[in-house]
Design a protein around this motif. Structure first.
Motif, PDB file in Angstrom:
ATOM      1  N   ARG A  19       0.839  -1.208   0.000  1.00  0.00           N
ATOM      2  CA  ARG A  19       0.000   0.000   0.000  1.00  0.00           C
ATOM      3  C   ARG A  19       0.868   1.249   0.000  1.00  0.00           C
ATOM      4  O   ARG A  19       0.565   2.217  -0.692  1.00  0.00           O
ATOM      5  N   VAL A  22       2.179   1.638  -3.513  1.00  0.00           N
ATOM      6  CA  VAL A  22       1.122   2.105  -4.416  1.00  0.00           C
ATOM      7  C   VAL A  22       0.864   3.585  -4.186  1.00  0.00           C
ATOM      8  O   VAL A  22       0.734   4.361  -5.147  1.00  0.00           O
ATOM      9  N   ARG A  23       0.816   3.992  -2.933  1.00  0.00           N
ATOM     10  CA  ARG A  23       0.591   5.410  -2.639  1.00  0.00           C
ATOM     11  C   ARG A  23       1.743   6.277  -3.147  1.00  0.00           C
ATOM     12  O   ARG A  23       1.524   7.366  -3.663  1.00  0.00           O
ATOM     13  N   ALA A  26       1.373   6.500  -6.879  1.00  0.00           N
ATOM     14  CA  ALA A  26       0.226   7.361  -7.197  1.00  0.00           C
ATOM     15  C   ALA A  26       0.578   8.834  -6.993  1.00  0.00           C
ATOM     16  O   ALA A  26       0.198   9.681  -7.804  1.00  0.00           O
ATOM     17  N   ALA A  66      -6.425   6.237  -6.519  1.00  0.00           N
ATOM     18  CA  ALA A  66      -5.472   5.160  -6.211  1.00  0.00           C
ATOM     19  C   ALA A  66      -4.686   5.471  -4.940  1.00  0.00           C
ATOM     20  O   ALA A  66      -4.404   4.572  -4.148  1.00  0.00           O
ATOM     21  N   PHE A  67      -4.363   6.729  -4.749  1.00  0.00           N
ATOM     22  CA  PHE A  67      -3.655   7.124  -3.524  1.00  0.00           C
ATOM     23  C   PHE A  67      -4.527   6.878  -2.294  1.00  0.00           C
ATOM     24  O   PHE A  67      -4.062   6.373  -1.275  1.00  0.00           O
ATOM     25  N   PRO A  70      -5.493   2.396  -2.087  1.00  0.00           N
ATOM     26  CA  PRO A  70      -4.416   1.689  -2.783  1.00  0.00           C
ATOM     27  C   PRO A  70      -4.724   0.233  -3.111  1.00  0.00           C
ATOM     28  O   PRO A  70      -4.082  -0.335  -3.980  1.00  0.00           O
ATOM     29  N   HIS A 134      -2.464   1.589 -15.127  1.00  0.00           N
ATOM     30  CA  HIS A 134      -2.600   1.021 -13.782  1.00  0.00           C
ATOM     31  C   HIS A 134      -2.692  -0.505 -13.841  1.00  0.00           C
ATOM     32  O   HIS A 134      -2.003  -1.195 -13.089  1.00  0.00           O
TER      33      HIS A 134
END
Length: 141
Positions: A19, A22-23, A26, A66-67, A70, A134
């Motif tokens: 996560r 991903v953050r 993003a 997405a941020f 995640p 993505h």
């Protein structure tokens, strides 16, 4: 013997690090999207700049979704961003965004002021582009 502070022994550590990654991606993508929008405005004008901006608006919303979420699947991220883009565009029919935009640069950038039906198509283009990037990145990870 494994130390209790090693990531493999901490429940959920892999999920938390994923996560976090991903953050981070993003956030970088959001900054890149804003830079791309500013670059398009600096080197182009007319319909190309306007509709590229519309598509990039939805791409930016995808990065923000997405941020914030995640673990969300790319299709959910893109659909949420597209729905938000369309909601903002249709809100422009009420005149409220125009009134807010008259008093605030931030409101003008986020909400716009005038309904433009072709923007609905270009928002979808942005959502599909963001979804494909993505989804591809998620498959590679």
């Amino acid at each position: 013997m494994e130390k209790p502070t090693e990531p493999a022994s901490i429940p959920g550590a892999d999920r938390d690090s994923r996560r976090f990654m991903v953050r981070g991606v993003a956030a970088v993508a959001a900054v890149g999207t804003v830079a791309a929008g500013l670059a398009v405005r600096a080197v182009a004008d007319g319909a190309f700049a306007k509709y590229a901006g519309s598509a990039l608006y939805t791409v930016l919303l995808c990065t923000l979704v997405a941020f914030c979420a995640p673990r969300a699947r790319p299709l959910v991220v893109a659909a949420t961003a597209l729905g938000l883009s369309w909601a903002v565009e249709f809100a422009q029919l009420t005149g409220v965004p125009a009134e807010l935009s008259a008093h605030s640069t931030a409101a003008r950038l986020v909400l716009g002021s005038t309904f433009n039906a072709p923007d609905l198509f270009w928002y979808a283009v942005g959502a599909v582009a963001a979804w494909s990037v993505h989804a591809g990145a998620r498959r590679r990870a």
